[in-house]
Design an enzyme around this catalytic site. Structure first.
Site, short mmCIF file in Angstrom:
data_model
loop_
_atom_site.label_atom_id
_atom_site.label_comp_id
_atom_site.label_asym_id
_atom_site.label_seq_id
_atom_site.Cartn_x
_atom_site.Cartn_y
_atom_site.Cartn_z
N PHE A 1 -0.32 -4.00 2.27
CA PHE A 1 -0.84 -2.80 1.62
C PHE A 1 -2.02 -3.11 0.70
O PHE A 1 -2.06 -2.66 -0.45
CB PHE A 1 0.26 -2.07 0.83
N HIS A 2 -3.00 -3.86 1.21
CA HIS A 2 -4.18 -4.22 0.41
C HIS A 2 -5.48 -3.73 1.07
O HIS A 2 -6.41 -4.51 1.21
CB HIS A 2 -4.26 -5.74 0.23
N PRO A 3 -5.60 -2.48 1.48
CA PRO A 3 -6.85 -2.05 2.10
C PRO A 3 -8.00 -2.00 1.09
O PRO A 3 -7.83 -1.51 -0.03
CB PRO A 3 -6.52 -0.65 2.62
N ASP B 88 -7.83 -5.95 5.16
CA ASP B 88 -6.47 -5.90 4.64
C ASP B 88 -5.82 -7.26 4.85
O ASP B 88 -6.27 -8.06 5.68
CB ASP B 88 -5.68 -4.80 5.37
N HIS B 89 -4.79 -7.53 4.08
CA HIS B 89 -4.01 -8.75 4.24
C HIS B 89 -2.81 -8.47 5.15
O HIS B 89 -1.95 -7.66 4.80
CB HIS B 89 -3.52 -9.25 2.88
#
Length: 556
Positions: free
Chosen positions: A490-492, A315-316
């Site tokens: 919110f980049h899983p 994630d970021h």
């Protein structure tokens, strides 16, 4: 319900970014009977469609799964809200609307890791362009061919996925862009040509000031097809398998909770999991595909011992630095008065512009955390506002937020079921800042934020660092502070990764078929072996475009 009502060629689990596109492409042939499942409701909630409405969708059970991470050591024991879309359109209905592909090197790396040249940049570009409806067509490209020289090399114009310029600008953001150039970051008007280094305003997935989600883009044109069935409020309990005469398992359907009943829908051709990087590994584990010890702990029959289902979570993590400003027009001052709020509302009502048309972040920058890097490894999301935490009120003083994230984190987390009940949220552990490299990039990125804010272009506002505070200078200080103030973008991705046959950590083959099981494919962000260098929604659509073509070719 008759048996014919539950028999299909394809079942797509999850009507999010990937699932909506897949449903459109697979049902384009009237011979294919397609079922699309969505655990959430239709995207009829009005705040989904007003760009600023993400504030009212995230944390709202009407549109969000309401997940939280486990307490994270790298975040000094904090847990984070972990929004995931629970409605038609999935995360495209609640996300930041930023159109971002990443870097060409991301896809060249995928091709190397999988041995499949179909994933390289040249081929990925074909799939990005296939569904694009890009505003640059409106600037003079031929509407039939899209031919506009440079434009047609990188963008498409005949697709469903609308991309537009933002409908507002801010002086403080223009000043930040000028300050970034004073540190050597070049300005750009397109982050999506393969090298996203530069600073500029983000392009967004909007149409005339409204959010453009994948439900509008891909389901609306297909919803009246008699061979496409869409079930909302229909949650997958588990996958259904049969054992063939050869002893191998084949996925033949999905057990579904719908309208108070448990229904089994069957698929003659394939079941496709498009439930996202959190829910896809959860469904696999609930169905008996995952780490055997975990499954046995929860009383689940092991269909396939696959230890890496749910592993490789990436994630970021963004570090939010806040600066007080003097003499600046920001959303803080505008939105903290009744007059300002009325002005904002009227501008949107009559022009579909202004702050209500805002993406969560308006200005972006991509650059290197230190000169030794061969490529941009940092992304900035810059906003003319500030607040203590998402969902809280704006500060009463004028300020801006400069969020910066490590595009290529080396930390890895996991997703694991917490019980054998499909309604229970899974355990989500991102393990942020778990490696020395990630901690060093975090400290360096905060120093770079300070360097940009100290440039002459920003001095008219006399910026004062409010968070984290100039008293923190050492690597240890800055890393600890990053743990205190950082949050997810919110980049899983990556929890059901694809890879070469000889890679024991690869759950999927390069064409996204689950190894060891027939009739089952995964098509969503969970398939990424490594995270892309930017926002992940657009790469997910590219994955779905490519997968749809492969699926149809396989079963022609």
């Amino acid at each position: 319900m008759t048996s014919s009502d539950t028999q299909f060629h394809y079942i797509v689990v999850g009507a999010g970014s990937a699932g909506c596109l897949l449903a459109n492409r697979l049902s384009a042939d009237p011979k294919n009977r397609v079922l699309l499942l969505e655990a959430g409701k239709a995207d009829s909630y009005h705040w989904i469609h007003i760009p600023v409405g993400y504030l009212y969708c995230i944390g709202n059970p009407r549109a969000d799964w309401l997940y939280k991470t486990q307490p994270d050591k790298g975040l000094n024991g904090r847990s984070l809200l972990y929004p995931r879309g629970k409605t038609l359109g999935g995360c495209s209905s609640i996300n930041g609307m930023i159109y971002m592909r990443g870097q060409a090197r991301d896809y060249e790396n995928w091709a190397t890791l999988t041995g499949e040249r179909g994933w390289n940049w040249e081929n990925a570009l074909v799939d990005f362009k296939a569904h694009e409806d890009h505003y640059k067509r409106d600037d003079g490209a031929d509407p039939q061919t899209g031919d506009n020289g440079w434009f047609s090399d990188f963008h498409g114009s005949a697709g469903e996925w609308r991309i537009e310029k933002q409908r507002l600008r801010w002086d403080v953001l223009d000043s930040f862009a000028d300050a970034a150039t004073q540190t050597g970051i070049q300005k750009t008007d397109d982050f999506n040509t393969g090298d996203n280094a530069g600073v500029g305003y983000f392009d967004v997935n909007q149409r005339s000031g409204w959010r453009w989600n994948t439900s509008k883009a891909f389901l609306r044109p297909a919803k009246n097809r008699p061979n496409l069935t869409i079930w909302t409020e229909a949650q997958a309990e588990k996958l259904v398998f049969e054992t063939g005469v050869d002893g191998n398992q084949r996925c033949v359907g999905v057990q579904i909770s719908r309208a108070g009943e448990s229904v089994c829908a069957t698929a003659r051709t394939e079941v496709i999991l498009s439930a996202g990087a959190i829910n896809t590994p959860q469904i696999l584990q609930l169905s008996g595909i995952g780490p055997a010890d975990l499954l046995k702990t929860h009383g689940i029959e092991v269909k396939l011992d696959q230890p890496y289902v749910g592993q490789n979570l990436q994630d970021h993590l963004q570090i939010r630095a806040v600066f007080k400003l003097n003499g600046a027009k920001t959303l803080n001052s505008l939105a903290n008065s009744m007059f300002g709020k009325a002005k904002i509302g009227l501008e949107y009502l009559f022009k579909r512009s202004g702050p209500m048309s805002m993406a969560p972040s308006q200005l972006g920058a991509f650059t290197r955390s230190d000169p030794s890097r061969s490529h941009a490894n940092l992304q900035y999301h810059v906003q003319p506002l500030s607040l203590e935490a998402f969902g809280e009120d704006l500060h009463e003083f004028p300020a801006m937020t400069v969020s910066v994230c490590n595009l290529n984190p080396t930390s890895r987390g996991h997703v694991r079921i917490a019980s054998n009940n499909f309604r229970d949220a899974p355990e989500i552990s991102p393990n942020y800042l778990d490696t020395e490299e990630d901690r060093k990039v975090a400290a360096d990125s905060l120093r770079q934020v300070r360097k940009i804010m100290a440039q002459p272009a920003m001095q008219r506002y006399a910026p004062e660092e409010f968070k984290p505070g100039t008293q923190y200078q050492s690597d240890d200080d800055l890393t600890r502070l990053a743990g205190d103030i950082a949050t997810t973008i919110f980049h899983p991705v990556g929890t059901v990764k694809m890879g070469r046959k000889e890679d024991p950590t690869a759950v999927l083959d390069p064409k996204l078929r689950v190894r060891g099981v027939g009739g089952l494919r995964v098509v969503d962000a969970s398939i990424m072996p490594e995270i892309t260098s930017g926002n992940t929604n657009s790469p997910t659509l590219m994955i779905a475009e490519k997968a749809a073509r492969w699926i149809l070719e396989d079963h022609a």
